[in-house]
Design a protein around this motif. Structure first.
Motif, PDB file in Angstrom:
ATOM      1  N   ASP A 229       9.488   0.032  13.074  1.00  0.00           N
ATOM      2  CA  ASP A 229       8.253   0.657  13.550  1.00  0.00           C
ATOM      3  C   ASP A 229       7.045  -0.246  13.361  1.00  0.00           C
ATOM      4  OD1 ASP A 229       9.667   2.850  14.283  1.00  0.00           O
ATOM      5  OD2 ASP A 229       9.252   3.976  12.460  1.00  0.00           O
ATOM      6  N   GLY A 230       7.027  -0.977  12.299  1.00  0.00           N
ATOM      7  CA  GLY A 230       5.865  -1.819  12.037  1.00  0.00           C
ATOM      8  C   GLY A 230       5.829  -2.227  10.590  1.00  0.00           C
ATOM      9  N   PHE A 231       5.040  -3.209  10.322  1.00  0.00           N
ATOM     10  CA  PHE A 231       4.966  -3.718   8.961  1.00  0.00           C
ATOM     11  C   PHE A 231       3.588  -3.447   8.360  1.00  0.00           C
ATOM     12  CE2 PHE A 231       8.449  -6.228  10.623  1.00  0.00           C
ATOM     13  CZ  PHE A 231       9.325  -6.285   9.550  1.00  0.00           C
ATOM     14  N   VAL A 232       3.572  -3.375   7.077  1.00  0.00           N
ATOM     15  CA  VAL A 232       2.311  -3.367   6.351  1.00  0.00           C
ATOM     16  C   VAL A 232       2.346  -4.534   5.384  1.00  0.00           C
ATOM     17  CG1 VAL A 232       1.888  -0.915   6.559  1.00  0.00           C
ATOM     18  CG2 VAL A 232       3.251  -1.758   4.659  1.00  0.00           C
ATOM     19  N   THR A 233       1.200  -5.014   5.078  1.00  0.00           N
ATOM     20  CA  THR A 233       1.144  -6.143   4.154  1.00  0.00           C
ATOM     21  C   THR A 233      -0.223  -6.151   3.500  1.00  0.00           C
ATOM     22  OG1 THR A 233       1.508  -8.497   3.905  1.00  0.00           O
ATOM     23  CG2 THR A 233       0.324  -7.789   5.874  1.00  0.00           C
TER      24      THR A 233
ATOM     25  N   LEU B 256      10.260  -8.288   3.320  1.00  0.00           N
ATOM     26  CA  LEU B 256      10.405  -9.728   3.449  1.00  0.00           C
ATOM     27  C   LEU B 256       9.883 -10.386   2.182  1.00  0.00           C
ATOM     28  CD1 LEU B 256       9.053 -10.219   7.076  1.00  0.00           C
ATOM     29  CD2 LEU B 256      11.296  -9.427   6.325  1.00  0.00           C
ATOM     30  N   ALA B 257      10.632 -11.339   1.685  1.00  0.00           N
ATOM     31  CA  ALA B 257      10.168 -12.063   0.517  1.00  0.00           C
ATOM     32  C   ALA B 257       8.953 -12.901   0.903  1.00  0.00           C
ATOM     33  CB  ALA B 257      11.280 -12.962  -0.012  1.00  0.00           C
ATOM     34  N   GLY B 258       8.033 -13.024  -0.006  1.00  0.00           N
ATOM     35  CA  GLY B 258       6.893 -13.873   0.290  1.00  0.00           C
ATOM     36  C   GLY B 258       5.638 -13.404  -0.398  1.00  0.00           C
ATOM     37  N   CYS B 259       4.664 -14.215  -0.302  1.00  0.00           N
ATOM     38  CA  CYS B 259       3.412 -13.968  -1.005  1.00  0.00           C
ATOM     39  C   CYS B 259       2.792 -12.646  -0.603  1.00  0.00           C
ATOM     40  CB  CYS B 259       2.460 -15.124  -0.717  1.00  0.00           C
ATOM     41  SG  CYS B 259       0.754 -14.854  -1.175  1.00  0.00           S
ATOM     42  N   ASN B 260       2.843 -12.347   0.681  1.00  0.00           N
ATOM     43  CA  ASN B 260       2.163 -11.153   1.154  1.00  0.00           C
ATOM     44  C   ASN B 260       3.027  -9.902   1.124  1.00  0.00           C
ATOM     45  OD1 ASN B 260      -0.650 -11.325   1.857  1.00  0.00           O
ATOM     46  ND2 ASN B 260      -0.033 -13.049   3.148  1.00  0.00           N
ATOM     47  N   ARG B 261       4.232 -10.029   0.633  1.00  0.00           N
ATOM     48  CA  ARG B 261       5.086  -8.866   0.434  1.00  0.00           C
ATOM     49  C   ARG B 261       5.105  -7.980   1.683  1.00  0.00           C
ATOM     50  NH1 ARG B 261       6.061  -8.210  -5.042  1.00  0.00           N
ATOM     51  NH2 ARG B 261       6.368  -5.975  -4.805  1.00  0.00           N
ATOM     52  N   ILE B 262       5.353  -8.569   2.787  1.00  0.00           N
ATOM     53  CA  ILE B 262       5.391  -7.823   4.044  1.00  0.00           C
ATOM     54  C   ILE B 262       6.559  -6.838   4.009  1.00  0.00           C
ATOM     55  CG2 ILE B 262       5.687  -8.034   6.544  1.00  0.00           C
ATOM     56  CD1 ILE B 262       4.486 -10.843   6.299  1.00  0.00           C
ATOM     57  N   HIS B 263       6.288  -5.604   4.291  1.00  0.00           N
ATOM     58  CA  HIS B 263       7.340  -4.605   4.240  1.00  0.00           C
ATOM     59  C   HIS B 263       7.010  -3.462   5.194  1.00  0.00           C
ATOM     60  CE1 HIS B 263       4.244  -3.273   1.416  1.00  0.00           C
ATOM     61  NE2 HIS B 263       4.659  -2.044   1.657  1.00  0.00           N
ATOM     62  N   THR B 264       8.009  -2.659   5.445  1.00  0.00           N
ATOM     63  CA  THR B 264       7.814  -1.498   6.296  1.00  0.00           C
ATOM     64  C   THR B 264       7.569  -0.278   5.416  1.00  0.00           C
ATOM     65  OG1 THR B 264      10.117  -0.810   6.308  1.00  0.00           O
ATOM     66  CG2 THR B 264       9.466  -2.487   7.923  1.00  0.00           C
TER      67      THR B 264
ATOM     68  N   ALA C 200      -1.325  -7.331   9.055  1.00  0.00           N
ATOM     69  CA  ALA C 200      -0.345  -6.599   9.850  1.00  0.00           C
ATOM     70  C   ALA C 200      -0.755  -5.152   9.917  1.00  0.00           C
ATOM     71  CB  ALA C 200       1.035  -6.704   9.225  1.00  0.00           C
ATOM     72  N   ARG C 201      -0.442  -4.554  11.040  1.00  0.00           N
ATOM     73  CA  ARG C 201      -0.771  -3.146  11.217  1.00  0.00           C
ATOM     74  C   ARG C 201       0.520  -2.381  11.437  1.00  0.00           C
ATOM     75  NH1 ARG C 201      -3.679  -6.189  14.338  1.00  0.00           N
ATOM     76  NH2 ARG C 201      -2.374  -5.662  16.124  1.00  0.00           N
ATOM     77  N   PRO C 202       0.603  -1.199  10.889  1.00  0.00           N
ATOM     78  CA  PRO C 202       1.794  -0.395  11.166  1.00  0.00           C
ATOM     79  C   PRO C 202       1.954  -0.209  12.670  1.00  0.00           C
ATOM     80  CG  PRO C 202       0.518   0.563   9.386  1.00  0.00           C
ATOM     81  CD  PRO C 202      -0.295  -0.554   9.951  1.00  0.00           C
ATOM     82  N   GLY C 203       3.127  -0.490  13.145  1.00  0.00           N
ATOM     83  CA  GLY C 203       3.381  -0.367  14.563  1.00  0.00           C
ATOM     84  C   GLY C 203       2.890  -1.540  15.373  1.00  0.00           C
ATOM     85  N   GLY C 204       2.287  -2.473  14.693  1.00  0.00           N
ATOM     86  CA  GLY C 204       1.766  -3.610  15.417  1.00  0.00           C
ATOM     87  C   GLY C 204       2.505  -4.872  15.064  1.00  0.00           C
TER      88      GLY C 204
END
Lengths: 539, 200
Positions: A315-319, A292-300, A387-391
């Motif tokens: 499955d979940g995101f990490v950021t 996902l675009a954005g400051c926190n670069r949220i990605h899987t 964000a937590r993986p799987g969460g």
């Protein structure tokens, strides 16, 4: 022969000795399967006219029950070979082209106002697999037998014919009357029934069916016109509509144009990117990642996304715990994790999950490997996103946030011309890493020469860099000096550490964020990596 | 959950609770209830079937003159009952009404299928098989009555309804049922006393 002398008893006891067979098993089977039989195009004589009211009720029931089945066969290539139905074509087709097809509602206008489309079911049992699946979108079934009806909790429908372009209901229609707990569904279904009975005008254009009457209108797409969901891979997508729980998301604002992208609060288009993994998982299922675009670069994770039938499974995101007002991506991440269905038609993507949906258009020319939008903010940090993986991604405000109410820049203007990075000598105003405070203020990133970036210092470093999308990546060997620097005095900077840090930061290939023009004539932007954010400005 | 689906039928596949796991109170079985409720409904329908199967079937045979029509109407009405779930407050009353309506539609179709020149019920029903002779005599005698008289006899004299309950099934008044019954019985006595009157 019975005796006629006692009309109450003997003459009427002739049937008492007859015991009808127990057909309970057949009854149960009928209850389960009768709707399939009723909707079958080739009704036998025994079924066609035997019990019209029952037939209608069963047909409506079948529209509800057919949801899962339709979803499963939607991409059967043979389905494109429908009898007497032209496929895609920009010109209008005869209204009769509506028959024999299933249409998925993509837009409803009531009294001239665009209203959210509530799905037909949030969750149901797939009759083929027996698994729980869903959600199931709202669809209109127009059977070759001349029966039309919507699926849903209270499906409605009945026989109808076309008089020119007007859909004329015939005879008795059936409508279920159950209580439905999905918010807005009962109201929608009651309206749909009234609308469908109001002699609506029918327009068919290729894969699009439009029913209209006065200021009311429903647009539907042929479910068989969907592309394979795997078409999402390798592309960036710009969000054009984001509905959360039946309401347009407050995290994004409408673009002034009718078809423009949604923008975040600093006016940057909201985007996301699917990148297919190089190798499939052991079961042969294509997997990939989502960024996902954005400051926190949220990605899987690289294989954190997969497609199961037509559902997106994340499955979940990490950021990273950057401090930034980055609300659209976390809200989107939450949505992605609800297992939305994928409806892909060319460059148009619709993801649906319950009463939430997201519409997006494919970004042409974007580099899917990079961060095409590189969205960030130029405002001060206001929240911590974790964000937590799987969460589930959550956002917790650290301080009260004063956000603009529109997509207008907070002050001055906001642009996103990353090429403007070069030709300027930037002063570092803030460095944040791991969510922690200010470091190395006053440093300089000199990009005054196109294609070259230099960080002056005790041990200055520099080298060629180029833009890949919105990313700034090294394009050749870097040079740096190696002299002994004075030890940091009390309160003074550790110059050696600072120089090393910037060299490492730039070699990571930071993404350039939005450019914000301040009222004082300065321009501010940010450079982002997975671990750090550097805010830079020039006058 | 799967059991519930079998019991309730595909038409009930819709909304077994949302993702939040909540279900609205008071909604029909398929929406709000779980498998236990579905099983309870199936058991209730099964009990009604066991109680009504024979009198309902006999009444429809008496009225329609066809055990095929009766077979179909009884099976279909209870299948519908299973699918409809707990929205049906009185399964027995519903089964009586729906079975007669289903049978009426079936008879109409069969008459149409026989084409012009058919002589109505006797052609439609043919000779009822699976029936003893005295039952066949009764059915053939009933075929000489009017439709309304035949319905009244079938419900009251064959199935054991009272006049008011028969009126509820037929959607008419108890007084009308009684009048129809009186005329029907008088006619039946003549028919059954003189078999030559059977077909005319």
């Amino acid at each position: 022969m019975t005796t006629p002398n006692d009309p109450r008893n003997d003459p009427f006891r002739g049937l008492d000795s007859v015991e009808p067979p127990d057909r309970w098993d057949e009854i149960v089977a009928r209850a389960e399967l009768a709707d399939d039989a009723v909707l079958a195009p080739e009704l036998g004589d025994h079924g066609r006219g035997v019990r019209r009211p029952v037939f209608l009720a069963a047909a409506v029931l079948s529209l509800i029950g057919a949801v899962a089945g339709v979803a499963l066969v939607a991409r059967d290539p043979a389905d494109h070979q429908r009898q007497g139905v032209e496929t895609a074509g920009p010109q209008s087709d005869p209204p009769t082209a509506m028959w024999g097809r299933a249409w998925q509602v993509v837009r409803i206008e009531r009294d001239g106002t665009d209203v959210p489309v509530v799905p037909a079911a949030i969750e149901a049992i797939d009759r083929t697999s027996g698994d729980t699946a869903g959600p199931f979108p709202l669809r209109l079934h127009a059977e070759n037998t001349g029966v039309v009806g919507f699926n849903g909790c209270n499906g409605s429908g009945g026989p109808a014919h076309l008089d020119g372009d007007v859909l004329v209901p015939d005879g008795e229609w059936a409508h279920e009357q159950r209580g439905c707990h999905v918010k807005g569904l009962m109201d929608q279904e009651a309206w749909l029934q009234t609308f469908l009975l109001s002699r609506v005008h029918v327009t068919v254009s290729g894969e699009r069916l439009t029913l209209s009457k006065g200021h009311d209108m429903i647009e539907m797409d042929d479910v068989r016109g969907l592309d394979a969901p795997e078409g999402i891979w390798g592309h960036s997508w710009e969000v054009t509509r984001f509905v959360v729980d039946g309401r347009k998301s407050e995290h994004v604002t409408e673009h002034p144009g009718p078809t423009g992208p949604l923008e975040d609060w600093v006016g940057v288009p909201v985007r996301f990117t699917f990148q297919e993994a190089r190798q499939s998982d052991p079961k042969g299922m294509a997997t990939g990642s989502l960024r996902l675009a954005g400051c926190n670069r949220i990605h899987t994770q690289p294989d954190g996304v997969s497609i199961r039938t037509d559902h997106l499974v994340v499955d979940g995101f990490v950021t990273h715990d950057m401090l930034c007002n980055d609300s659209p991506p976390p809200a989107m991440a939450t949505f992605f994790q609800t297992g939305p269905t994928i409806e892909l038609r060319g460059e148009h993507l619709v993801l649906r999950s319950g009463t939430s949906s997201m519409e997006a258009t494919r970004v042409t020319g974007a580099d899917p490997a990079g961060d095409p939008a590189g969205t960030t903010t130029t405002r001060t940090a206001t929240s911590t996103t974790t964000a937590r993986p799987g969460g589930t991604v959550t956002t917790s405000p650290d301080t009260p946030v004063s956000r603009p109410t529109s997509s207008s820049p907070p002050e001055g203007g906001t642009t996103f011309a990353v090429a403007g990075f070069f030709g300027e000598r930037w002063t570092v105003t803030k460095v944040m890493e791991g969510g922690a405070g200010y470091r190395f203020p006053g440093a300089v990133i000199d990009a005054s020469q196109p294609g070259m970036v230099v960080v002056p210092g005790c041990n200055g470093a520099g080298g060629p860099m180029r833009l890949e999308g919105s990313r700034l990546v090294p394009s050749g060997q870097w040079a740096h000096t190696a002299v002994g620097c004075p030890s940091p005095t009390d309160g003074g900077p550790d110059l050696e550490a600072r120089d090393a840090w910037f060299e490492r930061f730039l070699s990571d290939g930071p993404t350039i964020g939005a450019f914000h023009d301040g009222a004082d004539g300065s321009t501010t932007t940010t450079l982002l990596t997975d671990t750090a954010t550097v805010t830079i400005t020039h006058s | 959950m799967q059991d519930a689906t079998i019991a309730l039928g595909a038409g009930q596949v819709g909304e077994h609770g949302g993702r939040d796991g909540t279900g609205a109170a008071g909604v029909v079985l398929n929406v709000a209830a779980d498998a236990d409720d579905a099983e309870l409904w199936a058991e209730r329908v099964r009990a009604a079937y066991d109680e009504l199967r024979a009198p309902l079937w006999r009444a429809i045979v008496a009225w329609s003159g066809s055990n095929d029509v009766a077979d179909e109407a009884v099976a279909e009405s209870f299948a519908q009952l299973l699918r409809r779930g707990a929205e049906v407050r009185d399964p027995a009353a519903w089964a009586w009404r729906s079975a007669f309506r289903i049978a009426a539609g079936d008879l109409k179709r069969r008459r149409l299928a026989t084409g012009p020149g058919s002589d109505g019920l006797r052609t439609v029903a043919g000779r009822p098989d699976r029936l003893p002779d005295d039952a066949i005599d009764l059915v053939r005698a009933l075929a000489q009555l009017s439709d309304q008289q035949r319905r009244c006899v079938a419900l009251v004299d064959v199935a054991g309804h009272t006049a008011p309950s028969a009126a509820a099934v037929l959607g008419t008044s108890a007084a009308t049922v009684r009048v129809q019954l009186m005329r029907a019985r008088r006619h039946l006595r003549t028919l059954l006393a003189d078999p030559a009157e059977e077909i005319r």
